[in-house]
Design a protein around this motif. Sequence first.
Motif, PDB file in Angstrom:
ATOM      1  N   GLU A 259       5.391 -10.473  19.345  1.00 25.94           N
ATOM      2  CA  GLU A 259       5.634  -9.052  18.083  1.00 25.94           C
ATOM      3  C   GLU A 259       5.763  -8.083  18.364  1.00 25.94           C
ATOM      4  OE1 GLU A 259       1.502 -10.940  17.483  1.00 25.94           O
ATOM      5  OE2 GLU A 259       2.163 -12.715  16.361  1.00 25.94           O
ATOM      6  N   ILE A 260       5.395  -7.145  19.867  1.00 25.72           N
ATOM      7  CA  ILE A 260       5.695  -6.973  20.098  1.00 25.72           C
ATOM      8  C   ILE A 260       7.577  -5.974  20.301  1.00 25.72           C
ATOM      9  CG2 ILE A 260       5.701  -6.075  22.553  1.00 25.72           C
ATOM     10  CD1 ILE A 260       3.523  -6.536  23.460  1.00 25.72           C
ATOM     11  N   ASN A 261       7.961  -7.189  20.055  1.00 27.05           N
ATOM     12  CA  ASN A 261      10.079  -6.967  20.020  1.00 27.05           C
ATOM     13  C   ASN A 261       9.576  -7.041  18.776  1.00 27.05           C
ATOM     14  OD1 ASN A 261      11.715  -7.734  22.227  1.00 27.05           O
ATOM     15  ND2 ASN A 261      10.003  -8.642  23.175  1.00 27.05           N
ATOM     16  N   GLU A 262       8.818  -7.238  17.632  1.00 25.63           N
ATOM     17  CA  GLU A 262       9.243  -6.504  16.556  1.00 25.63           C
ATOM     18  C   GLU A 262       8.921  -5.646  15.531  1.00 25.63           C
ATOM     19  OE1 GLU A 262       8.527 -11.735  14.490  1.00 25.63           O
ATOM     20  OE2 GLU A 262       7.000 -10.050  14.565  1.00 25.63           O
ATOM     21  N   GLN A 263       8.099  -5.017  16.261  1.00 26.74           N
ATOM     22  CA  GLN A 263       7.291  -3.233  15.983  1.00 26.74           C
ATOM     23  C   GLN A 263       8.868  -2.305  15.256  1.00 26.74           C
ATOM     24  OE1 GLN A 263       3.996  -2.599  17.993  1.00 26.74           O
ATOM     25  NE2 GLN A 263       5.140  -3.043  19.760  1.00 26.74           N
ATOM     26  N   ALA A 264       9.884  -2.413  15.735  1.00 28.45           N
ATOM     27  CA  ALA A 264      10.394  -0.679  15.184  1.00 28.45           C
ATOM     28  C   ALA A 264      11.240  -2.129  13.872  1.00 28.45           C
ATOM     29  CB  ALA A 264      12.351  -1.389  16.057  1.00 28.45           C
ATOM     30  N   THR A 265      11.569  -3.282  13.569  1.00 25.97           N
ATOM     31  CA  THR A 265      11.469  -3.897  12.499  1.00 25.97           C
ATOM     32  C   THR A 265       9.657  -3.894  11.470  1.00 25.97           C
ATOM     33  OG1 THR A 265      12.036  -5.560  13.417  1.00 25.97           O
ATOM     34  CG2 THR A 265      11.511  -5.911  11.377  1.00 25.97           C
ATOM     35  N   ALA A 266       8.591  -3.735  11.657  1.00 26.54           N
ATOM     36  CA  ALA A 266       7.469  -3.497  11.357  1.00 26.54           C
ATOM     37  C   ALA A 266       7.497  -1.920  10.803  1.00 26.54           C
ATOM     38  CB  ALA A 266       6.430  -4.173  11.915  1.00 26.54           C
ATOM     39  N   VAL A 267       7.687  -1.268  11.757  1.00 27.72           N
ATOM     40  CA  VAL A 267       8.228   0.291  11.625  1.00 27.72           C
ATOM     41  C   VAL A 267       8.684   0.782   9.852  1.00 27.72           C
ATOM     42  CG1 VAL A 267       8.736   2.331  11.845  1.00 27.72           C
ATOM     43  CG2 VAL A 267       6.789   1.358  13.670  1.00 27.72           C
ATOM     44  N   ARG A 268       9.651   0.130  10.366  1.00 30.22           N
ATOM     45  CA  ARG A 268      11.173   0.544   9.706  1.00 30.22           C
ATOM     46  C   ARG A 268      11.056   0.142   7.679  1.00 30.22           C
ATOM     47  NH1 ARG A 268      15.152  -1.396  12.451  1.00 30.22           N
ATOM     48  NH2 ARG A 268      16.144  -0.142  13.337  1.00 30.22           N
ATOM     49  N   ASN A 269      10.173  -1.389   7.740  1.00 26.66           N
ATOM     50  CA  ASN A 269       9.157  -2.104   6.744  1.00 26.66           C
ATOM     51  C   ASN A 269       8.894  -1.398   6.384  1.00 26.66           C
ATOM     52  OD1 ASN A 269      11.979  -3.336   6.588  1.00 26.66           O
ATOM     53  ND2 ASN A 269      10.311  -5.147   7.649  1.00 26.66           N
ATOM     54  N   ILE A 382      -2.413   0.890   0.708  1.00 26.10           N
ATOM     55  CA  ILE A 382      -1.200   0.558   1.088  1.00 26.10           C
ATOM     56  C   ILE A 382      -1.020  -0.736   1.883  1.00 26.10           C
ATOM     57  CG2 ILE A 382       0.457   1.957   2.520  1.00 26.10           C
ATOM     58  CD1 ILE A 382      -1.358   4.211   2.050  1.00 26.10           C
ATOM     59  N   GLN A 383       0.096  -1.526   1.556  1.00 25.72           N
ATOM     60  CA  GLN A 383       0.139  -2.114   2.350  1.00 25.72           C
ATOM     61  C   GLN A 383       1.066  -1.943   3.182  1.00 25.72           C
ATOM     62  OE1 GLN A 383      -0.615  -5.687   0.885  1.00 25.72           O
ATOM     63  NE2 GLN A 383      -0.492  -6.615   2.531  1.00 25.72           N
ATOM     64  N   THR A 384       0.571  -2.359   5.111  1.00 23.55           N
ATOM     65  CA  THR A 384       1.865  -2.076   6.031  1.00 23.55           C
ATOM     66  C   THR A 384       2.565  -3.883   5.971  1.00 23.55           C
ATOM     67  OG1 THR A 384      -0.504  -3.553   7.383  1.00 23.55           O
ATOM     68  CG2 THR A 384       0.250  -0.752   7.023  1.00 23.55           C
ATOM     69  N   GLN A 385       4.089  -3.040   6.652  1.00 24.95           N
ATOM     70  CA  GLN A 385       4.562  -4.203   6.779  1.00 24.95           C
ATOM     71  C   GLN A 385       5.096  -5.253   7.618  1.00 24.95           C
ATOM     72  OE1 GLN A 385       5.998  -5.477   3.066  1.00 24.95           O
ATOM     73  NE2 GLN A 385       4.432  -4.223   2.397  1.00 24.95           N
ATOM     74  N   ALA A 386       4.096  -5.584   8.456  1.00 26.16           N
ATOM     75  CA  ALA A 386       4.371  -6.240  10.160  1.00 26.16           C
ATOM     76  C   ALA A 386       4.576  -7.790   9.848  1.00 26.16           C
ATOM     77  CB  ALA A 386       3.414  -6.034  10.985  1.00 26.16           C
ATOM     78  N   GLY A 387       4.605  -8.451   9.180  1.00 26.32           N
ATOM     79  CA  GLY A 387       4.874  -9.803   8.341  1.00 26.32           C
ATOM     80  C   GLY A 387       3.192 -10.958   9.294  1.00 26.32           C
ATOM     81  N   PRO A 388       3.086 -11.829   9.214  1.00 26.51           N
ATOM     82  CA  PRO A 388       2.027 -12.235   9.992  1.00 26.51           C
ATOM     83  C   PRO A 388       1.451 -11.886  11.844  1.00 26.51           C
ATOM     84  CG  PRO A 388       3.768 -14.352   9.475  1.00 26.51           C
ATOM     85  CD  PRO A 388       4.097 -12.436   8.650  1.00 26.51           C
ATOM     86  N   GLU A 389       0.699 -11.803  11.978  1.00 27.76           N
ATOM     87  CA  GLU A 389       0.132 -11.087  13.247  1.00 27.76           C
ATOM     88  C   GLU A 389      -0.412 -12.410  13.693  1.00 27.76           C
ATOM     89  OE1 GLU A 389      -0.092  -7.525  15.597  1.00 27.76           O
ATOM     90  OE2 GLU A 389      -2.191  -8.249  15.208  1.00 27.76           O
ATOM     91  N   ILE A 390       0.276 -13.842  14.853  1.00 26.99           N
ATOM     92  CA  ILE A 390      -0.929 -13.963  15.349  1.00 26.99           C
ATOM     93  C   ILE A 390      -1.514 -13.942  16.583  1.00 26.99           C
ATOM     94  CG2 ILE A 390      -0.129 -17.263  15.780  1.00 26.99           C
ATOM     95  CD1 ILE A 390       0.414 -16.030  12.535  1.00 26.99           C
TER      96      ILE A 390
END
Length: 594
Positions: A259-269, A382-390
């Motif tokens: 999830e730390i590695n997905e953060q650039a995508t989470a911000v972009r989305n 406002i829906q943040t777009q991080a995807g599921p965070e486990i």
Amino acid sequence: MCGIVGCILKDNDEDVAPILFDCISKLEYRGYDSIGLATYDGNIHVKKDKGKIDEVNQKLDLPNMPGDFGIAHVRWATHGDPSKLNSHPQLDEENTIAVVHNGIIENNTKIKADLIAEGHTFKSDTDTEVIPHLIQKFMDEGFDLEHAVRKTIEILEGAYAIAAISSREPDKIVATRKDSPLIIGLGEDGYYLASDSPAILKYAKDIIYPEKGEIIILDKSGVVVHDEFDNPINKEVDTINWTPEMAEKEGYDHFMIKEINEQATAVRNTLTQRDNIQKIIDDLDDVSRVCFVACGTSYHASLTGKYLLESLAGIPTDVILASEFKYSAKTLKEDTLVIFISQSGETADSLKALDVANQTSKTLGIVNVAGSSITRRAQYVIQTQAGPEIGVAATKTYVSQLTAIYMFSALMAENEELLDELDKVPDFIDEVLMDVESIKSMSKRYNYAKDFFYLGRGYVYPTALEGALKLKEISYIHGEGYAAGELKHGPLALIDEGIPVVIVIPPGESHKKTMSNLEEVKSRGAHILAFGADNDYELKNKSEDVFCINSEVSEIISPLVYIVPLQLLSYYVTIGKGFDPDKPRNLAKCVTVE
Ligand code: M6R
């Protein structure tokens, strides 16, 4: 907190236990100490015990149970120690009714006393056990399962999501909720219920969100919902756009590092939400004051919101911990906008505050989980777009919350320059992630530490708080975050030879004064771990350890980038100590009790 699932398969010949086991295992992240399943094939079968899912499974072979429908539970103890007897499913006296429950029954002592006076005997210390006993009592009086559940919830006080099965009326699951999350999934092979969507993503994409007091009946032919007055109702069906893979580790050792590695995508989305945010702002009309309400990491994101809204848009802004809201928020008005920040959208403290705020003010939820309670109760979302965070420790949802808050503030202030700067954040985050080896080796030098201090000033003061929270929740090392200038007003007394002090020091207005604070702690023997700009040579000279961040990351956007190495530091310190960062002791991903 506890998690529940249920499933009834259309095919009579297939066993449901492997599916229940798979689904309930996906809720492990919620925090738990026991697991249990109940299935039916002429009798109710129950397997349950305290312990980690793998341990209990090795002992009991959980997927190996007969029957094509059933319920399952992971328990996070509130009433009674973790034990086999206190694990769910809880049963009535005759083992004809099995119930799983997430929440707390506040009046359980009185109900229990009344039932004991009527001749009932209880086996567990749980608050939940009163539920199957009440259902038993009402079924004995002639009510069917659905109406026995309805009569039962008339008596219950507190929070609950409940699923019940009965051998007296087989081939159905009856469920209901109040103040605890529950979703219903319509799959190709059967019908499902769960506390959260990752449990059933693999099996059902079409989701119904039950409201308080509704009774849901799942049988082989479908799902029927009755409102609180017992009228059948048609519920809207939403489709989840998350994929099952998003809730898997996909080769990473832990969800947290994935999830730390997905953060650039989470911000972009999350940046794609700009038009939606602009529409909300246009509709809000006049807002003379903003009040953020949140808990934990979401509270830290809110603190950054105060700095942004006040300095960019000139809007007076308060930040209140959700659990303190009812004691502190006494001056809300019609033109106050109350913003609820929450990754789960189910945090009990925040939901209570939202109900109060809705009575006087405009409310906006910034939430990651679609269809969660805050998204349904807030006036704007406002829906943040991080995807599921486990992972229990919030990481990508935090930077997504920040992104939404930055966009909201920039659009309120009509600050195009900041909006342009936000577009660069994903690349800056990726640059930090490429330098992970520096953090790994830094973490090895601090495994000895018992205490850490984190200092930041201005925009990165909340970053220091969040860095310290990340460290303590997963590594169990004491970490304190302070505004850098506050240290000399007391905590400086704690600075001693060799104590690690993390200094978050981006370039900009706050830099000079933070540098003086660095000197204060250094001269008292502190060991400095600095996080600053790659061209900050003064910092490099004065610190034992420095992690360098691109000097183009300006002070205003630094909270979005500087938190990433702090998350990595916590992760690798935790790994070095041999703890599991995904499932910290005592903590739950979704805190559904006050
Ligand atoms: O789901 P929420 O954002 O409302 O949760 C709030 C806190 O419980 C949460 O941020 C908690 O502090 C996390 N463990 C932080 O990592």
